[in-house]
Scaffold this active site. Structure first.
Site, PDB file in Angstrom:
ATOM      1  CG  HIS A 310      43.124  50.252  31.789  1.00  0.00           C
ATOM      2  ND1 HIS A 310      43.195  51.580  32.141  1.00  0.00           N
ATOM      3  CD2 HIS A 310      43.933  50.085  30.728  1.00  0.00           C
ATOM      4  CE1 HIS A 310      44.026  52.180  31.308  1.00  0.00           C
ATOM      5  NE2 HIS A 310      44.493  51.309  30.444  1.00  0.00           N
ATOM      6  CG  ASP A 367      47.798  44.959  25.845  1.00  0.00           C
ATOM      7  OD1 ASP A 367      48.153  45.425  24.759  1.00  0.00           O
ATOM      8  OD2 ASP A 367      48.116  45.463  26.940  1.00  0.00           O
TER       9      ASP A 367
HETATM   10  N1  CMC Z   1      43.691  39.338  36.988  1.00  0.00           N
HETATM   11  C1  CMC Z   1      43.343  39.106  38.270  1.00  0.00           C
HETATM   12  N2  CMC Z   1      43.176  40.076  39.197  1.00  0.00           N
HETATM   13  C2  CMC Z   1      43.371  41.337  38.809  1.00  0.00           C
HETATM   14  C3  CMC Z   1      43.737  41.664  37.489  1.00  0.00           C
HETATM   15  C4  CMC Z   1      43.900  40.619  36.567  1.00  0.00           C
HETATM   16  N3  CMC Z   1      44.248  40.872  35.301  1.00  0.00           N
HETATM   17  N4  CMC Z   1      43.881  42.998  37.376  1.00  0.00           N
HETATM   18  C5  CMC Z   1      43.614  43.506  38.594  1.00  0.00           C
HETATM   19  N5  CMC Z   1      43.305  42.505  39.448  1.00  0.00           N
HETATM   20  C6  CMC Z   1      42.876  42.658  40.848  1.00  0.00           C
HETATM   21  C7  CMC Z   1      44.072  42.968  41.750  1.00  0.00           C
HETATM   22  O1  CMC Z   1      44.657  41.785  42.245  1.00  0.00           O
HETATM   23  C8  CMC Z   1      43.408  43.806  42.828  1.00  0.00           C
HETATM   24  O2  CMC Z   1      42.705  42.915  43.663  1.00  0.00           O
HETATM   25  P1  CMC Z   1      42.535  43.249  45.257  1.00  0.00           P
HETATM   26  O3  CMC Z   1      41.657  44.472  45.305  1.00  0.00           O
HETATM   27  O4  CMC Z   1      41.917  42.027  45.811  1.00  0.00           O
HETATM   28  O5  CMC Z   1      43.926  43.502  45.763  1.00  0.00           O
HETATM   29  C9  CMC Z   1      42.363  44.613  42.065  1.00  0.00           C
HETATM   30  O6  CMC Z   1      42.027  43.786  40.919  1.00  0.00           O
HETATM   31  C10 CMC Z   1      42.861  45.971  41.607  1.00  0.00           C
HETATM   32  O7  CMC Z   1      44.029  45.766  40.801  1.00  0.00           O
HETATM   33  P2  CMC Z   1      45.357  46.619  40.888  1.00  0.00           P
HETATM   34  O8  CMC Z   1      46.511  45.762  40.532  1.00  0.00           O
HETATM   35  O9  CMC Z   1      45.398  47.358  42.191  1.00  0.00           O
HETATM   36  O10 CMC Z   1      45.044  47.672  39.745  1.00  0.00           O
HETATM   37  P3  CMC Z   1      46.078  48.606  39.034  1.00  0.00           P
HETATM   38  O11 CMC Z   1      45.321  49.760  38.546  1.00  0.00           O
HETATM   39  O12 CMC Z   1      47.256  48.876  39.918  1.00  0.00           O
HETATM   40  O13 CMC Z   1      46.626  47.714  37.821  1.00  0.00           O
HETATM   41  C11 CMC Z   1      46.786  46.620  35.732  1.00  0.00           C
HETATM   42  C12 CMC Z   1      46.142  47.771  36.520  1.00  0.00           C
HETATM   43  C13 CMC Z   1      46.462  46.798  34.245  1.00  0.00           C
HETATM   44  C14 CMC Z   1      48.307  46.661  35.893  1.00  0.00           C
HETATM   45  C15 CMC Z   1      46.201  45.283  36.239  1.00  0.00           C
HETATM   46  O14 CMC Z   1      44.821  45.229  36.019  1.00  0.00           O
HETATM   47  C16 CMC Z   1      46.888  44.069  35.590  1.00  0.00           C
HETATM   48  O15 CMC Z   1      47.912  43.603  36.094  1.00  0.00           O
HETATM   49  N6  CMC Z   1      46.329  43.526  34.470  1.00  0.00           N
HETATM   50  C17 CMC Z   1      46.989  42.457  33.734  1.00  0.00           C
HETATM   51  C18 CMC Z   1      48.085  43.029  32.832  1.00  0.00           C
HETATM   52  C19 CMC Z   1      47.519  43.769  31.659  1.00  0.00           C
HETATM   53  O16 CMC Z   1      46.616  43.290  30.979  1.00  0.00           O
HETATM   54  N7  CMC Z   1      48.109  44.933  31.355  1.00  0.00           N
HETATM   55  C20 CMC Z   1      47.717  45.761  30.205  1.00  0.00           C
HETATM   56  C21 CMC Z   1      47.055  47.018  30.634  1.00  0.00           C
HETATM   57  S1  CMC Z   1      46.183  47.878  29.324  1.00  0.00           S
HETATM   58  C22 CMC Z   1      47.323  48.362  28.136  1.00  0.00           C
HETATM   59  C23 CMC Z   1      48.533  49.049  28.646  1.00  0.00           C
HETATM   60  O17 CMC Z   1      48.477  49.952  29.481  1.00  0.00           O
HETATM   61  O18 CMC Z   1      49.602  48.734  28.161  1.00  0.00           O
END
Ligand code: CMC
Length: 433
Positions: A310, A367
């Site tokens: 998140h 989720d």
């Molecule tokens: N699985 C594997 N790696 C992950 C995941 C994941 N679910 N989430 C984040 N990471 C890694 C990402 O690759 C990055 O790694 P590195 O530092 O090596 O580059 C690090 O963790 C930071 O992630 P980010 O993508 O920069 O973080 P963000 O704040 O931009 O994204 C997020 C947040 C929710 C989009 C992301 O965690 C994600 O894609 N999660 C899976 C989709 C998901 O469950 N979404 C629902 C979110 S909660 C409800 C809502 O808002 O609707």
């Protein structure tokens, strides 16, 4: 004394220091107000994806991602989940206080009275293929509501606002159920005024003319809980979309339709559908969760653990904790032994022990477990994000209303740093390589 922040710019040897005010919220959150930065220096700030940028002040929801705290209008979601209903929580979010008995009854009656959609709108459903994703239908139908209630297009028409809010909260439920009925070829079930908000929705979803449908009060309870837990989450992607669209003085129906589109994305609300599809894939593959944890860490693959991570929570999402225990309870009560729940628990355990997830502070989010409950109730996976939208409606409405009522609101219009070609000549077609 007003706290300030000093910024010193060294621009080609000339040093300039400016002082910027610090804004402090009621929970002691601090922000540097850079509103005068460009006027004072000619510079703008650059913050892709708004990682460090507060786009507004807001009095609706408090979220502390480090401590795992979420409160609507000051009330912890754990308390609301236990004691409130979705209708009452909607009132709280939208109008800023818990309703008294009279206010609640008036609000509920308004929602009951506005549950029907115009008969002409029913024909719109015929235009979609039966395979249409219900999120596409939902967004289009919500936008279409503005054509049936043109009086809501003028955002200065304050007398209309309460009725527009009631129409949205009530009709989105009907539209959601009708789009499901259309997709499975069953007749639409009309709303029943004698039923509660969630009971009515379940009845429209699952009743058929051929036999009576009994509403299970435990399912009503868990549905209320899920909708409450989804009801607001401050400036997330879809809420920020609603605010940005609304900032152009765009009507509530159209602003919410835009929010629904933003929510559909798999990184946002669309993740609840993806989670269950991922769990199904793990199950079909033999249930080896370590294999999928490994894949999620592999930067050469596009795979992520859906329902994990998140932007704001760097601790366990409090909503996920409540949903996971509700999932256990309702599955036991319904006598359902869903192998996906067991896989989800093993996957969570494996990920929370893995240094990749520990170091990045990635925990299950809202989720991760919600789809397991929706499945147990009987919702198909492509309806999961529609349920998220239904839950998030009061939050979107509250933010749109808060913004419209704030006299300092201006149209949202970010700047950019241009990185393209500098001025160059137009080459005639026959001289181009
Ligand atoms: N699985 C594997 N790696 C992950 C995941 C994941 N679910 N989430 C984040 N990471 C890694 C990402 O690759 C990055 O790694 P590195 O530092 O090596 O580059 C690090 O963790 C930071 O992630 P980010 O993508 O920069 O973080 P963000 O704040 O931009 O994204 C997020 C947040 C929710 C989009 C992301 O965690 C994600 O894609 N999660 C899976 C989709 C998901 O469950 N979404 C629902 C979110 S909660 C409800 C809502 O808002 O609707």
């Amino acid at each position: 004394m007003q706290q300030t922040a000093k910024l010193t710019l060294n621009d080609g040897g000339t040093e300039k220091t400016i002082e910027l005010p610090v804004v402090t919220g009621t929970e002691n959150e601090k922000a540097i107000d850079i509103g005068s930065l460009r006027t004072q220096t000619g510079y703008v700030s650059l913050d892709p994806a708004f990682v460090n940028t507060a786009s507004t002040k807001s009095a609706i929801t408090f979220l502390d991602g480090e401590k795992g705290i979420l409160r609507y209008r000051g009330i912890p979601i754990e308390v609301l989940g236990e004691k409130s209903t979705f209708v009452e929580t909607s009132y709280l979010l939208i109008y800023g206080k818990l309703p008294n008995r009279v206010e609640l009854s008036k609000f509920s009656t308004l929602l009951t009275r506005h549950s029907l959609i115009h008969e002409d709108m029913k024909r719109f459903f015929d235009g979609y293929p039966s395979t249409a994703h219900p999120m596409a239908i939902l967004s289009a139908m919500v936008l279409s509501l503005s054509s049936f209630y043109p009086e809501a297009i003028d955002v200065n028409n304050h007398e209309q606002i309460d009725i527009t809010i009631a129409r949205l909260l009530s009709k989105v439920r009907t539209i959601a159920a009708f789009s499901y009925k259309k997709s499975i070829g069953q007749p639409f079930a009309y709303p029943q005024n004698s039923l509660s908000y969630c009971g009515n929705f379940l009845n429209m979803m699952f009743s058929v003319p051929a036999e009576p449908y009994e509403i299970d009060e435990d399912i009503v309870k868990v549905l209320n809980l899920l909708l409450i837990l989804h009801a607001d989450h401050e400036q997330n992607c879809s809420t920020s979309t609603v605010r940005l669209v609304g900032s152009a003085r765009t009507n509530l129906f159209a602003s919410i339709a835009a929010g629904i589109c933003a929510l559909w994305g798999p990184l946002h609300g669309g993740a609840n559908q993806e989670v269950v599809e991922m769990l199904e894939a793990i199950h079909a593959d033999g249930g080896d969760v370590q294999k999928f944890v490994k894949l999620a860490k592999d930067k050469t693959s596009n795979f992520r653990l859906m329902g994990f991570g998140h932007r704001v929570y760097k601790n366990y999402d409090p909503r996920a904790r409540l949903i996971s225990s509700a999932a256990e309870k309702i599955l036991t009560k319904l006598g359902i032994n869903d192998p996906l729940l067991e896989i989800a628990k093993r996957l969570e355990e494996a990920a929370l022990k893995d240094p990749y997830f520990v170091d990045r502070r990635l925990y299950p989010n809202v989720d991760f477990y919600s789809g397991i409950i929706y499945r147990a109730i009987g919702f198909p996976s492509n309806m999961f994000t529609v349920l998220f939208a239904l839950g998030r409606l009061p939050g979107w409405i509250a933010h749109w209303k808060e913004m419209m009522e704030d006299p300092s609101t201006k149209i949202g219009r970010p700047r950019q740093i241009y990185t393209g070609e500098v001025e160059r000549a137009y080459t005639p077609l026959d001289e181009r390589a």
